[in-house]
Design a protein around this motif. Structure first.
Motif, short mmCIF file in Angstrom:
data_model
loop_
_atom_site.label_atom_id
_atom_site.label_comp_id
_atom_site.label_asym_id
_atom_site.label_seq_id
_atom_site.Cartn_x
_atom_site.Cartn_y
_atom_site.Cartn_z
N GLY A 112 0.85 -1.18 0.00
CA GLY A 112 0.00 0.00 0.00
C GLY A 112 0.88 1.23 0.00
N LEU A 113 0.49 2.26 -0.73
CA LEU A 113 1.29 3.47 -0.91
C LEU A 113 0.72 4.61 -0.07
CD1 LEU A 113 3.57 4.88 -2.52
CD2 LEU A 113 1.89 5.31 -4.32
N ALA A 114 1.60 5.29 0.67
CA ALA A 114 1.17 6.43 1.47
C ALA A 114 0.69 7.56 0.56
CB ALA A 114 2.32 6.91 2.36
N ASP A 115 -0.23 8.38 1.07
CA ASP A 115 -0.81 9.45 0.26
C ASP A 115 0.20 10.49 -0.18
OD1 ASP A 115 -3.28 8.34 0.29
OD2 ASP A 115 -4.31 10.04 1.20
N ASP A 116 1.29 10.64 0.57
CA ASP A 116 2.30 11.62 0.19
C ASP A 116 3.29 11.07 -0.84
OD1 ASP A 116 3.84 9.91 1.71
OD2 ASP A 116 4.39 11.40 3.22
N GLY A 117 3.11 9.83 -1.24
CA GLY A 117 3.95 9.22 -2.25
C GLY A 117 5.36 8.91 -1.80
N ALA A 118 5.62 8.99 -0.50
CA ALA A 118 6.99 8.84 -0.01
C ALA A 118 7.31 7.42 0.44
CB ALA A 118 7.25 9.81 1.13
N THR A 119 6.30 6.68 0.89
CA THR A 119 6.55 5.40 1.54
C THR A 119 5.61 4.33 1.03
OG1 THR A 119 7.14 6.60 3.56
CG2 THR A 119 6.77 4.23 3.77
N VAL A 120 6.17 3.16 0.76
CA VAL A 120 5.38 1.96 0.46
C VAL A 120 5.41 1.06 1.68
CG1 VAL A 120 5.35 -0.19 -0.85
CG2 VAL A 120 5.64 1.96 -2.04
N TYR A 121 4.25 0.63 2.15
CA TYR A 121 4.16 -0.39 3.19
C TYR A 121 3.94 -1.71 2.49
CZ TYR A 121 3.85 3.39 6.58
OH TYR A 121 4.13 4.50 7.35
N ALA A 122 4.85 -2.67 2.72
CA ALA A 122 4.84 -3.89 1.92
C ALA A 122 4.93 -5.12 2.80
CB ALA A 122 6.02 -3.88 0.95
N VAL A 162 -1.98 -4.85 2.83
CA VAL A 162 -1.69 -3.72 3.70
C VAL A 162 -2.15 -2.43 3.04
CG1 VAL A 162 0.26 -4.77 4.92
CG2 VAL A 162 0.67 -3.63 2.75
N ALA A 163 -2.66 -1.50 3.85
CA ALA A 163 -3.13 -0.22 3.34
C ALA A 163 -2.96 0.85 4.41
CB ALA A 163 -4.61 -0.32 2.92
N PRO A 164 -2.07 1.83 4.20
CA PRO A 164 -1.89 2.90 5.18
C PRO A 164 -3.04 3.90 5.10
CG PRO A 164 -0.46 3.27 3.30
CD PRO A 164 -1.12 1.93 3.08
N ALA A 165 -3.47 4.40 6.26
CA ALA A 165 -4.50 5.43 6.29
C ALA A 165 -3.96 6.73 5.70
CB ALA A 165 -4.96 5.66 7.73
N PRO A 166 -4.83 7.58 5.13
CA PRO A 166 -4.38 8.82 4.52
C PRO A 166 -3.58 9.72 5.45
CG PRO A 166 -6.64 8.37 3.89
CD PRO A 166 -6.28 7.36 4.93
N ASP A 167 -3.93 9.72 6.74
CA ASP A 167 -3.20 10.58 7.67
C ASP A 167 -1.97 9.91 8.26
OD1 ASP A 167 -4.32 8.72 9.36
OD2 ASP A 167 -5.52 10.16 10.51
N ASP A 193 -2.06 0.67 15.00
CA ASP A 193 -1.64 2.06 15.06
C ASP A 193 -0.15 2.16 14.73
OD1 ASP A 193 -4.18 2.89 15.85
OD2 ASP A 193 -3.74 2.53 17.97
N LEU A 194 0.23 3.24 14.05
CA LEU A 194 1.63 3.47 13.69
C LEU A 194 2.23 4.57 14.56
CD1 LEU A 194 1.36 3.35 9.78
CD2 LEU A 194 2.20 1.55 11.31
N PRO A 195 3.49 4.41 14.98
CA PRO A 195 4.31 3.20 14.78
C PRO A 195 3.73 2.01 15.54
CG PRO A 195 5.38 4.68 16.31
CD PRO A 195 4.19 5.43 15.78
#
Length: 377
Positions: A112-122, A162-167, A193-195
């Motif tokens: 899943g890709l973060a909304d800011d395009g900076a991080t992939v959660y894999a 996996v899918a990160p929340a927009p915030d 919850d992250l982290p």
């Protein structure tokens, strides 16, 4: 485990997912259409097709990619052994269609890709579980797209999607239900919850649910833009499927959309304004071989479904901030093709861009596309 690895290279509209064998049988049946709204005829004078991939998308600041895909290369196909499937990697795609590997170990990734395009959660799927363990333990990694740095986020048994929340506060993922043995193909959504300092908490099924979840599928974990609702697809024991939405504050889960066993829900994406869900429905072809796949928009309040595209299946995502464009990957040729449709005055999507991606990297197919909201104009 990630069920996103096919027995063979995927074709048009084919979904790579947990429970795929069950759905493959189902889609051979004669499809019974779900009542939906009619589609307007194609308007005259439609815009000429643009040969640029991902038309209308822009890079997120200095970050290089406008989209990320899970791809299958010739290397993955050559590594395929008897009874196995091609392995996948995550690849970043630039505006010109060139790709750069984010991973290069053929790990069969869900991501899943973060909304800011900076991080992939894999979450990579191991090919063989170590003999010392009764069940495979999967890790969730955070991959920095600028540096390639990998940071472990979570260790759990049999992580699927996996899918990160927009915030960025929460990660949704799929795990085996607590009362079901792992590695059985059964999974259900959970939140952490992250982290990740605590164990994931599983989402409760609706009180009126007819049956337990059999599987959840890739991209079928999608967050509302305000990060208060999580939508996902479940497959029931009779191979029927449902789109469900959970309010992550109250925990209440409702069923929004239902299709029978002749239909395979192939993707799910929340509209940028949070009012609708875009779903691709895979159906058996007509007697003449014509595709009967279609895309529908589902009202997030009423569940009313409206057909917006016909002959389109596979993974489909919104690609404009106002919901006016959608993009999909077509594997009908020798290399994947990115296709983009624009919404016309009647609410129907018309093809406006089509171009190959990843030819130089020997990308032969891609079954999963994620577009960061920061790239949508």
């Amino acid at each position: 485990m990630d069920g996103g690895v096919p027995a063979r290279r995927p074709g048009p509209g084919r979904r790579l997912r947990a429970g795929a064998s069950l759905l493959g049988v189902a889609t051979l049946l004669v499809a019974c259409a779900t009542p939906v709204e009619p589609v307007a005829s194609r308007p005259t004078g439609a815009a000429r097709l643009d040969g640029t991939p991902f038309a209308g998308l822009s890079a997120c600041g200095s970050r290089p990619f406008v989209a990320v895909v899970r791809g299958f290369t010739t290397a993955g196909e050559s590594a395929e052994g008897p009874g196995s499937s091609p392995s996948s990697d995550i690849l970043g795609v630039r505006q010109d269609g060139s790709v750069t590997p984010v991973t290069n170990d053929l790990g069969s990734y869900a991501f899943g890709l973060a909304d800011d395009g900076a991080t992939v959660y894999a979450s990579p799927t191991p090919d063989v579980a170590p003999a010392a363990r009764a069940a495979p333990a999967d890790g969730v990694l955070a991959i920095d797209l600028a540096t390639g740095r990998r940071t472990p986020v979570l260790q759990a048994t049999d992580v699927g999607e996996v899918a990160p929340a927009p915030d960025g506060s929460t990660l949704a993922l799929t795990l085996p239900p607590a009362d079901v043995p792992p590695d059985t193909g059964t999974s259900s959504p959970a939140l952490v919850d992250l982290p990740a300092a605590a164990n994931p908490r599983r989402l409760a099924p609706p009180a009126t649910s007819r049956a337990a979840t059999v599987a959840t599928a890739s991209r079928d974990l999608t967050w509302s833009p305000d990060a208060t609702r999580l939508a996902f697809v479940v497959t029931l024991p009779d191979a029927a499927q449902e789109v469900r939405v959970t309010d992550t504050t109250s925990g209440a889960t409702t069923t929004l959309h239902h299709v029978d066993a002749t239909v395979a829900l192939q993707s799910l994406d929340w509209s940028p304004d949070g009012t609708a869900l875009l779903a691709a429905e895979g159906r058996a072809p007509s007697a003449s071989g014509r595709s009967r796949d279609r895309a529908v928009e589902i009202d997030a309040t009423t569940g009313r479904a409206t057909v917006v595209l016909r002959g389109v299946g596979g993974d489909l995502a919104y690609s404009a901030a106002d919901g006016s464009h959608v993009t999909a990957i077509d594997n009908g040729g020798s290399v994947p093709v990115a296709r983009t449709w624009a919404r016309d005055a009647g609410g129907r999507f018309v093809l406006t861009a089509s171009a190959a991606i990843g030819a130089a990297a020997e990308l032969v197919a891609a079954d999963r596309i994620d577009i960061p909201r920061c790239a949508m104009r």
